[in-house]
Design a protein around this motif. Structure first.
Motif, short mmCIF file in Angstrom:
data_model
loop_
_atom_site.label_atom_id
_atom_site.label_comp_id
_atom_site.label_asym_id
_atom_site.label_seq_id
_atom_site.Cartn_x
_atom_site.Cartn_y
_atom_site.Cartn_z
N THR A 292 -24.12 -36.40 29.09
CA THR A 292 -24.54 -36.47 27.70
C THR A 292 -25.80 -35.65 27.44
O THR A 292 -26.09 -35.30 26.29
N LEU A 295 -24.73 -32.61 25.64
CA LEU A 295 -24.48 -32.84 24.22
C LEU A 295 -25.78 -33.06 23.46
O LEU A 295 -25.96 -32.56 22.34
N ASP A 310 -19.04 -38.54 15.56
CA ASP A 310 -17.66 -38.97 15.34
C ASP A 310 -17.03 -38.24 14.17
O ASP A 310 -15.86 -37.83 14.23
N LEU A 313 -16.24 -34.62 15.15
CA LEU A 313 -15.08 -34.55 16.04
C LEU A 313 -13.78 -34.77 15.27
O LEU A 313 -12.77 -34.11 15.52
N ARG A 361 -17.59 -30.21 19.23
CA ARG A 361 -16.31 -30.49 19.89
C ARG A 361 -16.16 -29.68 21.16
O ARG A 361 -15.71 -30.20 22.19
N CYS A 364 -18.12 -31.39 23.87
CA CYS A 364 -17.45 -32.62 24.33
C CYS A 364 -16.22 -32.29 25.16
O CYS A 364 -15.94 -32.95 26.17
N GLY A 390 -22.05 -42.30 26.39
CA GLY A 390 -21.07 -41.48 25.68
C GLY A 390 -19.91 -42.26 25.13
O GLY A 390 -19.29 -41.86 24.14
N SER A 393 -19.29 -43.59 21.39
CA SER A 393 -18.61 -42.79 20.36
C SER A 393 -17.11 -42.99 20.49
O SER A 393 -16.49 -42.48 21.44
N TRP A 396 -15.23 -39.61 20.72
CA TRP A 396 -15.38 -38.91 22.00
C TRP A 396 -14.59 -39.63 23.09
O TRP A 396 -13.99 -39.00 23.96
#
Length: 503
Positions: A292, A295, A310, A313, A361, A364, A390, A393, A396
């Protein structure tokens, strides 16, 4: 009340559980990381003060008496303490990269592989072997002043209880432990040029050490057990004990663990074999350097809040409109399922039409591909549990199920703290219903069409990674990080994340 203490890299937590394993309360404190030129350190006094503070807060909020406490925490690094358990210098973090040039020489001259063949664990710059060797060369006075080189949780246990310096077989697995004898391999110590520092290695307590609290944060006399460290503690907390079953920790580091009853000392030198409290059983671990944290870097750079992930994504299709990320952001390169200190992250396929959603995205997905690579290398054949920041989410987590192409048993809450309690209960002979304590909160199934798409994407990821590794190898070893400057120099940057997603 049963208390689990988890001393993470960026967040120190304590969690209270009832006898049925229900999480009652959590207290947490952030701690900083000081970064300078590839050197990553932590203030031990700050870390210990955070432990005492979260324990005091937790016991004040939950009125029941503490039956026992279990302790876990980040692994690797070097935590030098004196005879009283006080810090000699700041702790060198597992994220530290100062020893990468030294490790590069060991990779070239065969030392790296020779150590793996004896221990089943592949060294990386932030593990104790290279760090101690670097300090011996560049900062010998610190080693001269130290009574022991321990690990994070060992320092905390020593301070909470007054017990002598010691560690457990899980922390000792990297890089000096012979996994067959569960004792230090003196030949490994010699190979790393540390025979004259052998006395700094903390005695291995097998089974894990126990003691009573001295009264800081916990009532005097409270029973505490030290260990295992966070990766095997999470495996215990997620119920991953049967050979073939695995756990993916989506935290600051991306850790893939698979339970095994066999040692493979002849395969590719990568990852590690973590000894557990059950002789003859190990965790084949592939702890990638960045999870993470990659990210978090992308979110911070693009100005995206965690709460937006979220939605982004959901609004961006698989493949991220051609944007691709190789998520190897750590300053010390990568350590699993291969070791390449010179590898760095790559971002490709970006154009003026690319959106923040594409970047998020793609990151991820890249982390998901790295996770699949680690799990394949670790030998996953059974069920797979997931935990870590992680997994908070939902989008994810669904993406990870699709990229991995398998159902995910989601284990929520403080999984490492839960595992620390279960280890303590086993050590003290306290009967707990382990199945109830490790029950998953949800099972996320992959979408067949997206899983098929990502299987092709995974093959492309491996091809891009192979090319990146070749470029890193051709580039040679970069200049070694300089020591942290002294008085009058620019102070190191201290990172205090807005939100921890650490393991």
């Amino acid at each position: 009340m049963y208390v689990g203490i988890d001393v993470g890299t960026s967040l120190v937590k304590a969690a209270a559980f009832d006898a049925a394993g229900r999480q009652r309360a959590v207290a947490a404190r952030r701690v900083g990381l000081a970064l300078h030129g590839g050197i990553v350190e932590q203030d031990m006094e700050e870390v210990y003060a955070a432990v005492v503070a979260v324990l005091a807060e937790l016991t004040a909020r939950v009125p029941e008496p503490v039956e026992l406490a279990g302790l876990t925490g980040q692994g690797d690094g070097v935590w030098l303490v004196d005879a009283e358990g006080r810090p000699v210098r700041p702790a060198a973090s597992w994220m530290d990269g100062r020893a990468h040039a030294l490790l590069g020489r060991w990779l070239a001259d065969g030392t790296f592989e020779a150590v793996f063949r004896r221990t089943g664990s592949a060294m990386f710059p932030g593990c104790p072997g290279p760090l101690l060797a670097w300090l011996d060369r560049h900062e010998p006075a610190s080693l001269d002043a130290a009574a022991a080189a321990v690990y994070c949780k060992d320092m905390v246990f020593r301070r909470l209880t007054g017990a002598p310096a010691a560690t457990d077989v899980s922390d000792a697995s990297m890089p000096f432990l012979d996994p067959r004898t569960r004792a230090y391999d003196d030949r490994v110590v010699e190979l790393l040029g540390l025979a004259h520092r052998r006395g700094l290695l903390a005695p291995v307590s097998d089974p894990i050490a126990t003691a009573g609290a001295r009264g800081e944060g916990l009532p005097p006399g409270t029973r505490i057990a030290n260990g295992p460290y966070d990766l095997p503690a999470c495996a215990l907390g997620a119920g991953v004990t049967e050979p073939g079953d695995g756990l993916l920790i989506v935290g600051t580091c991306l850790a893939a663990l698979v339970a095994t009853a066999g040692l493979d000392l002849d395969g590719e030198p990568a990852g590690l074999h973590i000894s557990t409290d059950r002789p003859g059983h190990w965790l084949r671990a592939m702890p990638a350097m960045v999870g993470t944290a990659a990210l978090d870097w992308v979110l911070g750079t693009t100005g995206v809040a965690h709460e937006e992930v979220d939605g982004l994504l959901a609004g961006t299709p698989p493949g991220a409109h051609g944007v691709r990320v190789l998520p190897y952001f750590a300053p010390s390169g990568e350590r699993a399922p291969f070791v390449e200190p010179r590898l760095r992250a790559e971002l490709t396929g970006v154009s003026l039409e690319s959106t923040r959603g594409d970047l998020v995205r793609a990151t991820c997905e890249g982390i998901g591909y790295a996770a699949r690579h680690c799990l394949d290398a670790a030998g996953l054949t059974g069920s797979l549990a997931v935990c870590g920041g992680g997994t908070r989410s939902p989008a994810w987590t669904r993406l990870l199920a699709d990229v991995l192409g398998r159902p995910l048993r989601v284990v929520e809450g403080e999984v490492g703290a839960r595992g620390a309690v279960l280890a303590a209960a086993e050590r003290y002979g306290v009967a707990l219903d382990v199945a109830a304590w490790t029950e998953p909160t949800a099972v996320v199934e992959p979408d067949p069409d997206r899983a098929a798409y990502y299987t092709e994407g995974y093959a492309e990821h491996l091809a891009r990674l192979g090319a990146a590794r070749e470029r890193a190898a051709r580039a040679g070893s970069p200049a070694a990080p300089r020591p942290v400057p002294g008085a009058g120099a620019t102070p190191p940057k201290v990172l205090r994340p807005e939100r921890s997603t650490g393991c």
